[in-house]
Design a protein around this motif. Sequence first.
Motif: not given
Length: 204
Positions: A59-86
């Motif tokens: 997961v990478e933390f992407l700043p939205v403003n000075g106080k909050s973040y957006r939490y986006a899955l990296t390519d590795q995160g997406q791959q891990s999610r698919r394997q874990m869900f399987s």
Amino acid sequence: MLITDGLYLKPSRSTRVLAILDALSRDSSLSQFELGKQLNLSGAMVNQYLKQLQGNGLVEFLPVNGKSYRYALTDQGQQSRRQMFSDYSSETVRLYTTIKDFVLEKLESLREDGKRRLALFGAAETCEVVLSALRDSEFQVVALLDNNRRKQGQIFNGHVVSAPHVLDQVDCDAVVITSFGKQTEIYEQLKPYSEKRGFQIVRF
């Protein structure tokens, strides 16, 4: 939707990680508070998991403003999610198969006695499992019953849902209670019909 709470199926750390990755894959704008509320986790626990996921490159933390973040899955995160869900799905299927085997074992004495005509009482998720277990068996479902008037007359997995009073006319060998949450209540409701019609009542 993942099972993230429960009395007997306690979520493991892997389950919580998968739940977070899955939630963020659908909406990366979720705040830590919203994640915690959705997954039944404390804010401190969500924060700890997110930091670990960031450190592991999932997961990478992407700043939205000075106080909050957006939490986006990296390519590795997406791959891990698919394997874990399987893996999670595989375990769930094994559990589902175990429950179906349990249903058939519970009904084995009926089969041995030649009692094959069943009525099922309770048109909900448990009933779906029971119907699935019975699909390739020697049993015949002759009626599907429910107290809920909104369900009566509707089609449920290929069967018309009827009111309990049809037991006065239906010829069945046993009524299987397929509502885990109301076993005792339904059993007491069925007793007068059982005494009158001579069928067996099966509880799980």
